[in-house]
Design a protein around this motif. Structure first.
Motif, mmCIF file in Angstrom:
data_model
loop_
_atom_site.group_PDB
_atom_site.id
_atom_site.type_symbol
_atom_site.label_atom_id
_atom_site.label_comp_id
_atom_site.label_asym_id
_atom_site.label_seq_id
_atom_site.Cartn_x
_atom_site.Cartn_y
_atom_site.Cartn_z
ATOM 1 N N ALA A 73 4.549 -13.235 13.005
ATOM 2 C CA ALA A 73 5.785 -12.755 12.379
ATOM 3 C C ALA A 73 5.652 -11.270 12.084
ATOM 4 C CB ALA A 73 6.064 -13.524 11.092
ATOM 5 N N THR A 74 6.684 -10.501 12.445
ATOM 6 C CA THR A 74 6.674 -9.055 12.236
ATOM 7 C C THR A 74 8.065 -8.604 11.774
ATOM 8 O OG1 THR A 74 7.495 -8.168 14.348
ATOM 9 C CG2 THR A 74 5.222 -9.010 14.320
ATOM 10 N N PRO A 75 8.198 -7.373 11.307
ATOM 11 C CA PRO A 75 9.523 -6.855 10.943
ATOM 12 C C PRO A 75 10.414 -6.588 12.142
ATOM 13 C CG PRO A 75 7.764 -5.632 9.838
ATOM 14 C CD PRO A 75 7.129 -6.445 10.900
ATOM 15 N N ASP A 76 9.896 -6.756 13.362
ATOM 16 C CA ASP A 76 10.669 -6.460 14.568
ATOM 17 C C ASP A 76 10.829 -7.670 15.478
ATOM 18 O OD1 ASP A 76 10.917 -3.557 14.052
ATOM 19 O OD2 ASP A 76 8.746 -3.566 14.341
ATOM 20 N N GLY A 77 10.538 -8.868 14.972
ATOM 21 C CA GLY A 77 10.661 -10.068 15.775
ATOM 22 C C GLY A 77 9.400 -10.918 15.694
ATOM 23 N N SER A 79 6.091 -12.574 17.970
ATOM 24 C CA SER A 79 5.276 -12.575 19.181
ATOM 25 C C SER A 79 4.522 -13.899 19.275
ATOM 26 C CB SER A 79 4.275 -11.414 19.177
ATOM 27 O OG SER A 79 4.939 -10.171 19.292
ATOM 28 N N HIS A 80 4.497 -14.479 20.461
ATOM 29 C CA HIS A 80 3.754 -15.707 20.722
ATOM 30 C C HIS A 80 2.648 -15.386 21.718
ATOM 31 C CE1 HIS A 80 3.598 -20.025 22.522
ATOM 32 N NE2 HIS A 80 2.715 -19.882 21.536
ATOM 33 N N MET A 81 1.402 -15.539 21.293
ATOM 34 C CA MET A 81 0.252 -15.235 22.140
ATOM 35 C C MET A 81 -0.420 -16.535 22.567
ATOM 36 S SD MET A 81 -3.191 -12.990 21.322
ATOM 37 C CE MET A 81 -2.269 -11.479 21.098
ATOM 38 N N GLN A 82 -0.492 -16.745 23.870
ATOM 39 C CA GLN A 82 -1.098 -17.954 24.413
ATOM 40 C C GLN A 82 -1.873 -17.613 25.674
ATOM 41 O OE1 GLN A 82 1.674 -21.090 25.514
ATOM 42 N NE2 GLN A 82 0.183 -22.664 24.973
ATOM 43 N N ASN A 83 -3.165 -17.952 25.662
ATOM 44 C CA ASN A 83 -4.049 -17.693 26.806
ATOM 45 C C ASN A 83 -4.010 -16.224 27.225
ATOM 46 O OD1 ASN A 83 -4.710 -20.467 26.955
ATOM 47 N ND2 ASN A 83 -2.901 -20.870 28.209
ATOM 48 N N GLY A 84 -3.959 -15.337 26.241
ATOM 49 C CA GLY A 84 -3.981 -13.914 26.513
ATOM 50 C C GLY A 84 -2.653 -13.304 26.881
ATOM 51 N N ARG A 85 -1.606 -14.119 27.027
ATOM 52 C CA ARG A 85 -0.288 -13.614 27.372
ATOM 53 C C ARG A 85 0.602 -13.615 26.132
ATOM 54 N NH1 ARG A 85 1.955 -16.416 32.736
ATOM 55 N NH2 ARG A 85 3.406 -14.664 32.468
ATOM 56 N N ILE A 86 1.495 -12.622 26.044
ATOM 57 C CA ILE A 86 2.343 -12.450 24.874
ATOM 58 C C ILE A 86 3.806 -12.577 25.282
ATOM 59 C CG2 ILE A 86 3.064 -10.876 23.042
ATOM 60 C CD1 ILE A 86 0.301 -9.650 23.109
ATOM 61 N N ARG A 87 4.539 -13.414 24.554
ATOM 62 C CA ARG A 87 5.989 -13.580 24.745
ATOM 63 C C ARG A 87 6.663 -13.222 23.427
ATOM 64 N NH1 ARG A 87 11.108 -14.685 24.763
ATOM 65 N NH2 ARG A 87 11.995 -16.511 25.834
ATOM 66 N N ASN A 88 7.631 -12.295 23.481
ATOM 67 C CA ASN A 88 8.304 -11.813 22.280
ATOM 68 C C ASN A 88 9.683 -12.447 22.129
ATOM 69 O OD1 ASN A 88 6.200 -10.036 21.506
ATOM 70 N ND2 ASN A 88 6.910 -8.528 22.999
ATOM 71 N N TYR A 89 10.074 -12.657 20.872
ATOM 72 C CA TYR A 89 11.378 -13.220 20.537
ATOM 73 C C TYR A 89 12.066 -12.287 19.545
ATOM 74 C CZ TYR A 89 9.476 -17.599 22.450
ATOM 75 O OH TYR A 89 8.906 -18.554 23.256
ATOM 76 N N THR A 90 13.330 -11.974 19.816
ATOM 77 C CA THR A 90 14.137 -11.129 18.942
ATOM 78 C C THR A 90 15.513 -11.777 18.774
ATOM 79 O OG1 THR A 90 15.004 -9.781 20.763
ATOM 80 C CG2 THR A 90 12.918 -9.067 19.763
ATOM 81 N N THR A 91 16.460 -11.002 18.253
ATOM 82 C CA THR A 91 17.817 -11.526 18.109
ATOM 83 C C THR A 91 18.419 -11.877 19.469
ATOM 84 O OG1 THR A 91 18.613 -9.227 18.069
ATOM 85 C CG2 THR A 91 18.281 -10.324 15.946
ATOM 86 N N ALA A 92 17.940 -11.240 20.533
ATOM 87 C CA ALA A 92 18.413 -11.590 21.877
ATOM 88 C C ALA A 92 17.996 -13.004 22.268
ATOM 89 C CB ALA A 92 17.882 -10.585 22.894
ATOM 90 N N ASP A 93 16.984 -13.541 21.572
ATOM 91 C CA ASP A 93 16.513 -14.902 21.834
ATOM 92 C C ASP A 93 16.947 -15.865 20.748
ATOM 93 O OD1 ASP A 93 14.633 -14.237 24.201
ATOM 94 O OD2 ASP A 93 13.993 -12.850 22.616
ATOM 95 N N GLY A 94 17.948 -15.459 19.954
ATOM 96 C CA GLY A 94 18.535 -16.367 18.982
ATOM 97 C C GLY A 94 18.147 -16.144 17.545
ATOM 98 N N GLU A 99 13.905 -9.091 11.374
ATOM 99 C CA GLU A 99 12.997 -8.970 10.234
ATOM 100 C C GLU A 99 12.525 -10.367 9.853
ATOM 101 O OE1 GLU A 99 12.720 -6.618 5.959
ATOM 102 O OE2 GLU A 99 14.586 -6.669 7.102
ATOM 103 N N VAL A 100 11.340 -10.743 10.312
ATOM 104 C CA VAL A 100 10.807 -12.095 10.143
ATOM 105 C C VAL A 100 9.708 -12.069 9.074
ATOM 106 C CG1 VAL A 100 9.751 -14.061 11.297
ATOM 107 C CG2 VAL A 100 11.298 -12.561 12.573
ATOM 108 N N PHE A 101 9.895 -12.866 8.031
ATOM 109 C CA PHE A 101 8.919 -12.916 6.952
ATOM 110 C C PHE A 101 7.794 -13.896 7.247
ATOM 111 C CE2 PHE A 101 13.101 -12.085 4.932
ATOM 112 C CZ PHE A 101 12.856 -10.789 4.522
ATOM 113 N N ASP A 102 8.126 -15.024 7.891
ATOM 114 C CA ASP A 102 7.126 -16.056 8.104
ATOM 115 C C ASP A 102 7.491 -16.842 9.357
ATOM 116 O OD1 ASP A 102 4.940 -17.679 7.759
ATOM 117 O OD2 ASP A 102 5.783 -18.848 6.108
ATOM 118 N N VAL A 103 6.481 -17.331 10.057
ATOM 119 C CA VAL A 103 6.665 -18.255 11.172
ATOM 120 C C VAL A 103 5.692 -19.397 10.947
ATOM 121 C CG1 VAL A 103 5.037 -16.997 12.656
ATOM 122 C CG2 VAL A 103 6.754 -18.514 13.677
ATOM 123 N N TYR A 104 6.140 -20.634 11.222
ATOM 124 C CA TYR A 104 5.370 -21.799 10.785
ATOM 125 C C TYR A 104 5.569 -22.945 11.765
ATOM 126 C CZ TYR A 104 3.664 -25.498 7.675
ATOM 127 O OH TYR A 104 2.967 -26.545 7.126
#
Length: 312
Positions: A73-77, A79-94, A99-104
């Protein structure tokens, strides 16, 4: 009983630590405010920041999922890190807000995100709104917590604690200012907050949930119990229980520890009684009964309690 401190000279490019997590390989992941994410393995740090694909240089929370991937969780969306690869999620992804305080990830495997705009759930690689966050003019901080019965709470500084149920947030207490929660093997819920440490039995919380008119019975730990400050830290995690039944709490003046194995439990609360009564301008000791003459417009009941374990 000694601490080893790691700073920039040890390979940590940014020492403003905001979050920590340990994965299944016993690697320590360190989230910083301005330096991104670091993996600590075998005494060495490896940095992951925007150059490596992370959505932000500020890491507020790190969640290790059941598949051992990382949700960040970050102030800019997110990030999902799996097997060394990173996939980012923002408002474009729903996401309702970047501004994300927590991910669980809860016990059912759902990925939840607490944002400035509300609480979202990941469905088929897209976040959808799950619960709106009440609007407030005060600084907002939302943290997820889950008990052993799989109920999920939001710790909403400064708006107390709420239970997620049936597509809505049910406020359980508005006065507490919790930052983090952990459950002990004895099924006590421990909260770190901006005004000390709180303990409430899970059964007591469930009783209050079943009957909203029943107030909580809880214990509060503050300076009288040995804390140097009432202000606990906002990083994640801020409270933890180790296998030797010691409760560790991060505060703004160091680390506090409570040995749960030697913490006395009282079987009852102190009796509360009326010690004196003020009628008009006259104060009298309380007796067996109180008779008020017609025309009495002012009365005060002075409540007292005797608790030998708490002299104050």
């Amino acid at each position: 009983n000694r601490f080893k401190v790691y700073r920039e000279k040890d390979g940590l490019a940014n020492s403003c630590i905001w979050s920590l997590a340990e994965d299944g390989n016993h690697d320590l992941w360190v989230g910083t405010w301005g330096g991104g994410l670091f993996r600590f393995r075998d005494g060495h740090f490896v940095q992951f920041s925007r150059d490596q694909g992370l959505v932000s240089k500020v890491v507020l929370h790190i969640a290790v999922a059941h598949d051992d991937s990382l949700w960040i969780a970050t102030p800019d969306g997110i990030s999902h890190m799996q097997n060394g690869r990173i996939r980012n999620y923002t408002t474009a992804d729903g996401l309702t807000s970047n501004e994300v305080f927590d991910v669980y990830e809860d016990d059912r495997g759902r990925i939840l995100a607490a944002t400035q705009g509300g609480i979202d759930q990941l469905v088929d690689e897209t976040f959808i709104p799950l619960l709106p966050t009440p609007q407030t003019d005060s600084p907002l901080s939302v943290r997820f917590a889950e008990d052993s019965s799989r109920d999920i709470y939001t710790l909403d500084t400064p708006n107390g604690i709420s239970l997620m149920e049936s597509g809505a947030l049910r406020t359980l207490n508005e006065d507490w200012k919790p930052l983090d929660m952990v459950e002990s093997p004895q099924h006590d819920l421990w909260f770190s907050g901006t005004d000390g440490i709180l303990r409430i039995a899970l059964s007591e919380l469930k009783r209050s949930v079943a009957d909203g008119d029943v107030p909580f019975e809880y214990a509060r730990f503050d300076r009288a119990d040995g804390l140097n400050t009432l202000q606990c830290s906002v990083g994640a995690p801020g409270i933890a229980i180790t296998p030797d039944r010691k409760l560790w709490v991060a505060t703004v003046k160091g680390v506090a520890m409570i040995d749960l194995a030697h913490l006395p439990r009282r079987s009852h609360k102190p009796e509360v009684f009326v010690g004196a009564v003020t009628i008009g301008r006259s104060k009298v000791l309380a007796g067996q009964r109180l008779i008020l003459v017609p025309g009495t417009h002012h009365i005060e009941l002075h409540l007292e309690a005797v608790d030998l374990a708490s002299p104050e």
